[in-house]
Design a protein around this motif. Structure first.
Motif, mmCIF file in Angstrom:
data_model
loop_
_atom_site.group_PDB
_atom_site.id
_atom_site.type_symbol
_atom_site.label_atom_id
_atom_site.label_comp_id
_atom_site.label_asym_id
_atom_site.label_seq_id
_atom_site.Cartn_x
_atom_site.Cartn_y
_atom_site.Cartn_z
ATOM 1 N N GLU A 1 0.828 -1.207 0.000
ATOM 2 C CA GLU A 1 0.000 0.000 0.000
ATOM 3 C C GLU A 1 0.861 1.254 0.000
ATOM 4 O OE1 GLU A 1 -2.649 -0.302 3.286
ATOM 5 O OE2 GLU A 1 -3.825 -1.948 2.422
ATOM 6 N N ARG A 2 1.929 1.246 0.806
ATOM 7 C CA ARG A 2 2.844 2.398 0.821
ATOM 8 C C ARG A 2 3.515 2.578 -0.533
ATOM 9 N NH1 ARG A 2 5.861 1.200 6.629
ATOM 10 N NH2 ARG A 2 4.163 1.931 7.989
ATOM 11 N N PHE A 3 3.959 1.452 -1.115
ATOM 12 C CA PHE A 3 4.579 1.489 -2.436
ATOM 13 C C PHE A 3 3.594 2.031 -3.471
ATOM 14 C CE2 PHE A 3 5.085 -0.627 -6.532
ATOM 15 C CZ PHE A 3 6.395 -0.319 -6.854
ATOM 16 N N HIS A 4 2.351 1.540 -3.405
ATOM 17 C CA HIS A 4 1.300 1.972 -4.332
ATOM 18 C C HIS A 4 1.087 3.483 -4.235
ATOM 19 C CE1 HIS A 4 -2.604 1.705 -6.477
ATOM 20 N NE2 HIS A 4 -2.986 2.618 -5.596
ATOM 21 N N ASP A 5 0.970 3.989 -3.001
ATOM 22 C CA ASP A 5 0.723 5.421 -2.811
ATOM 23 C C ASP A 5 1.879 6.258 -3.353
ATOM 24 O OD1 ASP A 5 -1.659 4.780 -1.610
ATOM 25 O OD2 ASP A 5 -0.897 4.935 0.448
ATOM 26 N N LEU A 6 3.110 5.841 -3.041
ATOM 27 C CA LEU A 6 4.276 6.607 -3.493
ATOM 28 C C LEU A 6 4.411 6.540 -5.012
ATOM 29 C CD1 LEU A 6 6.712 8.302 -2.873
ATOM 30 C CD2 LEU A 6 8.009 6.227 -2.344
ATOM 31 N N PHE A 7 4.141 5.365 -5.574
ATOM 32 C CA PHE A 7 4.231 5.211 -7.033
ATOM 33 C C PHE A 7 3.277 6.175 -7.734
ATOM 34 C CE2 PHE A 7 2.547 3.407 -10.953
ATOM 35 C CZ PHE A 7 3.705 3.131 -11.666
ATOM 36 N N PHE A 8 2.025 6.225 -7.283
ATOM 37 C CA PHE A 8 1.058 7.073 -7.969
ATOM 38 C C PHE A 8 1.267 8.555 -7.659
ATOM 39 C CE2 PHE A 8 -1.102 3.062 -8.704
ATOM 40 C CZ PHE A 8 -1.514 3.227 -10.025
ATOM 41 N N GLU A 9 1.886 8.861 -6.529
ATOM 42 C CA GLU A 9 2.286 10.249 -6.289
ATOM 43 C C GLU A 9 3.325 10.674 -7.312
ATOM 44 O OE1 GLU A 9 3.520 11.310 -2.367
ATOM 45 O OE2 GLU A 9 1.808 10.347 -1.421
ATOM 46 N N LEU A 10 4.324 9.812 -7.526
ATOM 47 C CA LEU A 10 5.358 10.120 -8.506
ATOM 48 C C LEU A 10 4.786 10.143 -9.927
ATOM 49 C CD1 LEU A 10 8.285 7.959 -7.087
ATOM 50 C CD2 LEU A 10 8.198 10.454 -7.201
ATOM 51 N N LEU A 11 3.853 9.238 -10.211
ATOM 52 C CA LEU A 11 3.230 9.222 -11.530
ATOM 53 C C LEU A 11 2.445 10.509 -11.772
ATOM 54 C CD1 LEU A 11 2.776 7.499 -14.077
ATOM 55 C CD2 LEU A 11 0.698 6.611 -12.990
ATOM 56 N N HIS A 12 1.746 10.964 -10.738
ATOM 57 C CA HIS A 12 1.013 12.229 -10.852
ATOM 58 C C HIS A 12 1.993 13.390 -11.056
ATOM 59 C CE1 HIS A 12 -2.071 15.253 -10.212
ATOM 60 N NE2 HIS A 12 -1.308 15.823 -9.286
ATOM 61 N N LEU A 13 3.125 13.353 -10.350
ATOM 62 C CA LEU A 13 4.141 14.397 -10.517
ATOM 63 C C LEU A 13 4.693 14.377 -11.941
ATOM 64 C CD1 LEU A 13 5.989 16.591 -9.359
ATOM 65 C CD2 LEU A 13 7.522 14.779 -8.563
ATOM 66 N N TYR A 14 4.944 13.172 -12.457
ATOM 67 C CA TYR A 14 5.428 13.035 -13.847
ATOM 68 C C TYR A 14 4.421 13.641 -14.811
ATOM 69 C CZ TYR A 14 5.234 10.515 -18.293
ATOM 70 O OH TYR A 14 5.088 10.190 -19.609
ATOM 71 N N GLN A 15 3.137 13.340 -14.634
ATOM 72 C CA GLN A 15 2.106 13.840 -15.549
ATOM 73 C C GLN A 15 1.985 15.366 -15.473
ATOM 74 O OE1 GLN A 15 -1.105 11.426 -14.070
ATOM 75 N NE2 GLN A 15 -0.797 9.812 -15.602
ATOM 76 N N SER A 16 2.116 15.901 -14.261
ATOM 77 C CA SER A 16 2.038 17.358 -14.114
ATOM 78 C C SER A 16 3.239 18.039 -14.756
ATOM 79 C CB SER A 16 1.937 17.743 -12.638
ATOM 80 O OG SER A 16 3.118 17.396 -11.931
ATOM 81 N N GLN A 17 4.423 17.409 -14.658
ATOM 82 C CA GLN A 17 5.613 17.983 -15.293
ATOM 83 C C GLN A 17 5.494 17.953 -16.815
ATOM 84 O OE1 GLN A 17 8.593 15.565 -13.429
ATOM 85 N NE2 GLN A 17 9.008 17.051 -11.807
ATOM 86 N N VAL A 18 4.916 16.878 -17.347
ATOM 87 C CA VAL A 18 4.699 16.811 -18.789
ATOM 88 C C VAL A 18 3.742 17.917 -19.235
ATOM 89 C CG1 VAL A 18 3.685 15.426 -20.651
ATOM 90 C CG2 VAL A 18 5.186 14.347 -18.991
ATOM 91 N N SER A 19 2.697 18.164 -18.456
ATOM 92 C CA SER A 19 1.712 19.188 -18.821
ATOM 93 C C SER A 19 2.309 20.590 -18.803
ATOM 94 C CB SER A 19 0.505 19.126 -17.872
ATOM 95 O OG SER A 19 0.881 19.490 -16.555
ATOM 96 N N GLU A 20 3.406 20.779 -18.045
ATOM 97 C CA GLU A 20 4.050 22.091 -17.964
ATOM 98 C C GLU A 20 5.075 22.321 -19.065
ATOM 99 O OE1 GLU A 20 5.672 22.336 -14.073
ATOM 100 O OE2 GLU A 20 3.718 22.417 -13.067
ATOM 101 N N LEU A 21 5.441 21.275 -19.791
ATOM 102 C CA LEU A 21 6.379 21.443 -20.899
ATOM 103 C C LEU A 21 5.705 22.211 -22.021
ATOM 104 C CD1 LEU A 21 7.889 17.840 -21.011
ATOM 105 C CD2 LEU A 21 9.014 19.897 -20.142
ATOM 106 N N CYS A 22 6.356 23.221 -22.526
ATOM 107 C CA CYS A 22 5.740 24.023 -23.576
ATOM 108 C C CYS A 22 6.815 24.671 -24.445
ATOM 109 C CB CYS A 22 4.829 25.101 -22.982
ATOM 110 S SG CYS A 22 5.696 26.257 -21.885
ATOM 111 N N GLY A 23 6.404 25.095 -25.592
ATOM 112 C CA GLY A 23 7.306 25.767 -26.511
ATOM 113 C C GLY A 23 6.510 26.592 -27.503
ATOM 114 N N VAL A 24 7.217 27.382 -28.292
ATOM 115 C CA VAL A 24 6.573 28.249 -29.281
ATOM 116 C C VAL A 24 7.314 28.102 -30.606
ATOM 117 C CG1 VAL A 24 6.023 30.617 -29.928
ATOM 118 C CG2 VAL A 24 5.820 29.892 -27.533
#
Length: 422
Positions: free
Chosen positions: A101-124
């Motif tokens: 359960e601890r592993f699961h929670d930490l994994f999905f926290e990191l996965l959410h962080l990864y997804q948020s970092q991808v959403s912040e990538l931008c360019g013009v």
């Protein structure tokens, strides 16, 4: 033998868990011991003048109580041990479940962080659009205006990859191409260091979490590896590969190799192969990726067989046939046989019409280097040497070959330690 002991253990546990088993065993014991003592001499209820032998009856009672008491005492000890073992197992299961359960929670926290970092990538990116204006003399002049478009999220990787591919100029050798590709990638990395660096670190942390979760069962790890692999697009794998070639990404090489992260990266998206795909259309390029991905997968499937010959003659295309020959895993050769009298009918091989025999020869040479040396970031097969002959033409048949072997005769390394985990 283990199966027999397991069945005996299950039978004993079943007996110990049944209260009726104790009643039946006690009754059987009393009857048998009564017969052994001579029940007719202890008491004869149907004879009025008979006097019970109280001494013998007392001895019998002591015997029954002593034996049954000892047996039940042993059984009690066994039940206590069994209960203790069950408690230990339950405690261990609860502990493991808590860790999962601890592993699961930490994994999905990191996965959410990864997804948020991808959403912040931008360019013009900028384009020049032609506009027409009319002056006072009614003459039309052509002017241009700059238009800007933004891209973000996963599109960031797609646009940036296209920029790198457009700016790359092929060199004379595969090694020179790799050096040039790394140089171009570093310009991209320095320009986007803050955001892209955090993105790489988060991905590394996810794989590091999975790898170091020693108490998590392998089957559960496999599920999490599939989850993170499903997040990564082919374009992200493209950037992971080049980042691992730099000083900043060297630590990630361990997990890239061990978990075969780049498994779905198409070879003909790489900058090093631009000399072959630059003049191809989308269908031709996709077909090349399919053919050479299948060749790589076939090598992986038969690698453990050590000595094998596989031919695709007539199975894929009437004009082109492929042959893979493995000799003791220390010498691998790929051949392409071309029948000039036949027409190609395979969509996957449309690109081959752009290559003469010499160009196809060079392609095979680079491909076999990629599979055995550069896809593992030159960590394995350091003594490997490549070889090939000039294309051989006999009548209407042209044969092209390319091989690789260890100079010391030791087996080549194709699969990493856990390459087939997912």
């Amino acid at each position: 033998m283990k199966a027999i002991f397991s069945k005996i253990s299950q039978f004993v546990d079943k007996i110990l868990s049944s209260r009726w088993a104790y009643v039946v065993l006690s009754f059987v014991f009393i009857v048998l011991s009564g017969i052994a003592f001579g029940w007719g001499h202890i008491i004869k209820p149907f004879k009025a003048d008979y006097i019970a032998d109280y001494a013998l009856l007392g001895t019998y009672g002591d015997f029954v109580g002593g034996v049954l008491g000892t047996i039940f005492g042993v059984i009690s000890v066994l039940l206590v041990i069994k209960t203790f073992n069950h408690q230990q197992t339950a405690t261990s299961d609860n502990k493991q479940q808590l860790e999962i359960e601890r592993f699961h929670d930490l994994f999905f926290e990191l996965l959410h962080l990864y997804q948020s970092q991808v959403s912040e990538l931008c360019g013009v990116y900028k384009t020049f659009a032609e506009t027409k204006t009319q002056n006072v003399d009614s003459n039309e002049d052509n002017n241009y205006e700059v238009r800007e478009y933004s891209y973000n999220n996963k599109d960031f990787f797609d646009f940036e990859k296209e920029k790198l591919q457009r700016s790359f100029t092929p060199k004379k050798s595969f090694e020179q191409n790799q050096a040039e590709a790394l140089k171009i990638y570093m310009f991209f990395y320095i320009k986007n260091k803050d955001k892209i660096g955090a993105y790489y670190r988060t991905l590394y942390r996810i794989y590091d979490l999975i790898d170091n979760a020693k108490t998590i069962p392998e089957e559960i790890k496999k599920d999490y590896l599939k989850i993170i692999r499903a997040q990564l697009t082919e374009t992200e794998l493209f950037f992971l590969r080049y980042n691992a070639l730099t000083y900043y990404g060297r630590k990630f090489i361990k997990y890239i190799n061990e978990y075969n992260i780049l498994k779905h990266l198409p070879v003909f998206e790489l900058l090093e192969f631009k000399d072959w795909w630059k003049d191809l259309d989308v269908v031709e390029r996709a077909g090349l990726n399919i053919i050479f991905t299948n060749l790589r997968d076939t090598l992986h499937k038969v690698w453990d067989r050590k000595n094998v010959k596989i031919s695709t003659s007539g199975k894929i295309d009437p004009k082109y046939s492929f042959m893979i020959e493995i000799r003791n895993c220390a010498d691998v050769e790929i051949k392409v046989v071309i029948d000039d009298l036949k027409e190609s009918t395979s969509m996957e091989l449309l690109a081959f019409k752009h290559f003469d025999a010499k160009r196809l020869q060079l392609l095979l040479d680079c491909y076999i280097k990629e599979i055995f040396i550069y896809s593992h970031f030159s960590l394995h097969n350091k003594t490997a040497i490549t070889y090939s002959d000039h294309p051989i033409k006999r009548g209407n048949i042209t044969t092209i070959n390319s091989g690789i072997k260890n100079s010391n005769g030791q087996p080549l390394i194709l699969k990493c330690r856990r390459v087939d985990r997912v």
